[in-house]
Design a protein around this motif. Structure first.
Motif, short mmCIF file in Angstrom:
data_model
loop_
_atom_site.label_atom_id
_atom_site.label_comp_id
_atom_site.label_asym_id
_atom_site.label_seq_id
_atom_site.Cartn_x
_atom_site.Cartn_y
_atom_site.Cartn_z
N SER A 3 -0.13 -1.88 -7.43
CA SER A 3 1.06 -2.65 -7.63
C SER A 3 2.08 -1.65 -7.70
CB SER A 3 1.28 -3.41 -8.76
OG SER A 3 1.14 -2.60 -10.03
N GLU A 4 2.08 -0.66 -8.29
CA GLU A 4 3.18 0.40 -8.30
C GLU A 4 3.26 0.98 -6.92
OE1 GLU A 4 2.77 3.73 -10.87
OE2 GLU A 4 2.42 2.53 -12.72
N ALA A 5 2.36 1.24 -6.18
CA ALA A 5 2.42 1.80 -4.81
C ALA A 5 3.04 0.65 -3.89
CB ALA A 5 0.99 2.08 -4.17
N SER A 6 2.77 -0.52 -4.07
CA SER A 6 3.26 -1.58 -3.11
C SER A 6 4.54 -1.52 -3.67
CB SER A 6 2.40 -2.93 -3.65
OG SER A 6 3.06 -3.83 -3.90
N GLY A 7 5.25 -1.70 -4.76
CA GLY A 7 6.50 -1.80 -5.36
C GLY A 7 7.46 -0.52 -4.65
N LEU A 8 6.75 0.42 -4.45
CA LEU A 8 7.44 1.62 -4.03
C LEU A 8 7.57 1.56 -2.68
CD1 LEU A 8 8.39 4.67 -4.33
CD2 LEU A 8 6.26 5.32 -4.15
N ASP A 9 6.42 0.90 -1.87
CA ASP A 9 6.61 0.67 -0.54
C ASP A 9 7.59 -0.36 -0.22
OD1 ASP A 9 4.66 2.50 0.05
OD2 ASP A 9 2.94 0.85 0.26
N ALA A 10 7.70 -1.22 -0.97
CA ALA A 10 8.69 -2.54 -0.71
C ALA A 10 10.30 -1.88 -0.96
CB ALA A 10 8.73 -3.50 -1.73
N LEU A 11 10.38 -0.88 -1.89
CA LEU A 11 11.82 -0.27 -2.12
C LEU A 11 11.90 0.68 -1.16
CD1 LEU A 11 11.44 0.51 -6.07
CD2 LEU A 11 12.91 -1.24 -4.94
#
Length: 62
Positions: A3-11
Motif C-alpha cells: 500500500s505504501e508503494a501504491s501510494g507512492l506510485d499514485a503521488l
C-alpha cells in the motif's frame, strides 16, 4: 509495504501530471500575454489613426 508503494506510485503520477499541467498553463499565459500586447499595439495604432482623422475644432473651417 504494498500500500505504501501504491501510494507512492499514485503521488508520483499525480506529480508528473501536475508538472505537465503547469507547463501547459505557463505556455497559455505566455501566449495570452503576447496576444494582449498585440491587441494593445493595435488599439494604439487605431486610436492614433482616429485622432489624425478627427477635425480640430480650433482650426476654424470657415
Amino acid at each position: 509495504m504494498t500500500s505504501e508503494a501504491s501510494g507512492l506510485d499514485a503521488l508520483q503520477r499525480e506529480n508528473r501530471y501536475l508538472k505537465a499541467r503547469n507547463a501547459e498553463l505557463q505556455s497559455d499565459v505566455s501566449s495570452l500575454a503576447a496576444e494582449a500586447q498585440r491587441l494593445r499595439e493595435e488599439l494604439e495604432r487605431l486610436h492614433g489613426r482616429v485622432a489624425l482623422r478627427r477635425p480640430n475644432p480650433l482650426s476654424g473651417g470657415q
